[in-house]
Design an enzyme around this catalytic site. Structure first.
Site, PDB file in Angstrom:
ATOM      1  CE1 TYR A 142      70.461  59.928   2.029  1.00  0.00           C
ATOM      2  CE2 TYR A 142      70.616  61.062   4.127  1.00  0.00           C
ATOM      3  CZ  TYR A 142      70.129  60.019   3.357  1.00  0.00           C
ATOM      4  OH  TYR A 142      69.307  59.081   3.935  1.00  0.00           O
ATOM      5  CE  LYS A 192      74.119  44.661   1.258  1.00  0.00           C
ATOM      6  NZ  LYS A 192      73.442  43.546   1.894  1.00  0.00           N
ATOM      7  CG  ASP A 224      71.965  42.991   4.861  1.00  0.00           C
ATOM      8  OD1 ASP A 224      73.045  43.276   5.422  1.00  0.00           O
ATOM      9  OD2 ASP A 224      71.920  42.304   3.824  1.00  0.00           O
ATOM     10  CG  ASP A 248      68.285  59.445   7.393  1.00  0.00           C
ATOM     11  OD1 ASP A 248      67.609  59.676   8.400  1.00  0.00           O
ATOM     12  OD2 ASP A 248      68.065  59.977   6.279  1.00  0.00           O
ATOM     13  CG  ASP A 252      63.739  57.642  11.212  1.00  0.00           C
ATOM     14  OD1 ASP A 252      64.519  58.457  11.755  1.00  0.00           O
ATOM     15  OD2 ASP A 252      62.787  57.992  10.490  1.00  0.00           O
TER      16      ASP A 252
END
Ligand code: NAD
Length: 371
Positions: A142, A192, A224, A248, A252
């Site tokens: 970001y 990852k 994942d 992020d 959620d």
């Protein structure tokens, strides 16, 4: 107790509606526990673009730098979706995080027994879930440069950069280990590392740090797999720590354990200046102005503020208890509606929490006023 200065940045959409509710609750707590909270308001996001021509005006930054804590609603909305990148409401959010050096976002996730039917997951999976997501907030994709669109040899391309300094990884991982020391002493570091160079370094730093926290069990999990494990067996987690974008997305997802995005609060912590408290949800343009937004995530963010910034533990717990008792009494906003429960508006939910704060049996009285 001395005066506490709080900057309130309501933002856009339901940000305004839920921020109003949280301020109401803080005023009630102030009266009940004899604290003086002084609220000052600032612009951020879409409204700030409309009024000041910038998603984060300098006045707002100065305001936030001169208070004890910041409460933020949410930013964004379709009105500004086509704006150029520098004039997007979300830019204001990223800039305030950077300006206040808010590198650690703490997102607690715990199931409420009275909401077990609101989650799309089975009751036996979500029972007694209690973990915290520690999300890095000022680095990664970001913020990395270069970022943007361009044309090379007649072909359009786009780039986003995932950039982290080793020290930035170390400080967020340290936050996670410290938090785990006050909890069940387990850190799940999500990365990852099978693909990304940044994740390989992340893992190295996590292993290095774990030598300083011998009592804490460190496990590594690929992002994942983490997405899957959150749904399969969320009780296995104590502290999850991860970089900005993974955090992020995973948080959620985790909101579904509780039943709604409208239930999860967060604290964004800095090393020096004021901390910022905000719900994890966005400005929800689809329900803005309808008086149906769930104010609980914002109210619980205010409670986190009392605990972390002002060390007002009793006051914070009074808010949590009030929220629990309202839910246990069967009141719900539409997002967590269940068969047989009473649906209330945003304002009604705030009034109910206020009533529960004041006295236990006041919930019934206040609802008869709405009947
Ligand atoms: P969102 O979180 O605003 O909404 C996702 C869904 O959850 C919507 O259906 C919404 O109605 C529901 N929802 C969210 N909060 C709720 C609440 N308190 N009560 C009841 N329902 C709730 O995410 P989105 O729709 O992807 O994004 C909308 C806008 O918000 C976009 O402009 C986005 O950039 C922005 N956004 C801002 C923040 C922030 O300010 N921190 C975070 C995420 C998204």
């Amino acid at each position: 107790m001395g005066k506490r200065k709080i900057a309130v940045l309501p933002g856009d959409g339901i940000g305004k509606e839920v921020a109003r509710g949280a301020v109401e609750i803080l005023k009630a707590v102030g009266e009940q526990f004899h604290h003086e909270f002084q609220f000052s308001y600032g612009l951020i996001g879409g409204e700030a673009i409309d009024v000041e021509g910038s998603p984060l005006p300098q006045d707002t930054v100065s305001l936030c730098q001169n208070v004890d804590a910041v409460l933020l609603g949410a930013v964004g909305g379709p009105k500004w979706d086509e704006n150029p990148p520098q004039l997007r409401p979300e830019k204001g959010l990223l800039q305030i995080r950077k300006s206040l050096n808010l590198f650690a976002n703490i997102r607690p996730v715990s199931s409420h027994s009275s909401l077990s039917d609101s989650s799309p997951l089975k009751k036996e999976i979500i029972e007694n879930v209690d973990f915290v997501i520690v999300r890095e907030l000022t680095g990664g994709l970001y913020f990395g440069k270069p970022s943007g669109r361009s044309v090379e040899n007649g072909e359009e391309f786009v780039v986003d950069t995932l950039y982290y300094k080793r020290e930035e990884m170390r400080r967020i991982l340290t936050t996670a280990f410290e938090l785990a020391m006050s909890r069940n002493k387990k850190v799940t570091s999500v990365d990852k590392a099978n693909v990304l160079e940044s994740s390989k370094m992340w893992r190295e730093v996590a292993v290095e740090l774990s030598k300083e926290y011998k009592e804490v069990t460190l496990e590594h999990m690929l992002v994942d797999n983490a997405a899957m494990q959150l749904i399969r067996n969320p009780r296995q987690f104590d502290v999850i720590v991860t970089e900005n974008m993974f955090g992020d997305i995973l948080s959620d997802e985790a909101s579904m354990i509780v039943g709604s995005l409208g239930m999860l609060p967060s604290a964004s912590l800095s090393t020096s200046g004021p901390n910022l408290y905000e719900p994890i949800h966005g400005s929800a343009p689809d329900i803005a102005g309808k008086e149906i937004a769930n104010p609980i995530a914002m109210i619980l963010s205010a409670s986190m503020m009392l605990k972390h910034s002002f060390n007002m533990v009793e006051e914070a717990e009074a808010i949590e208890k009030a929220v629990d008792s309202v839910l246990a009494a069967g009141y719900r906003t539409a997002d967590v509606q269940q068969f047989g429960k009473r649906t209330v508006s945003t304002t009604e939910m705030v009034e109910l929490v206020k009533a529960a704060l004041a006295e236990d049996n006041a919930i019934t009285n206040i609802m008869s006023a709405y009947a």
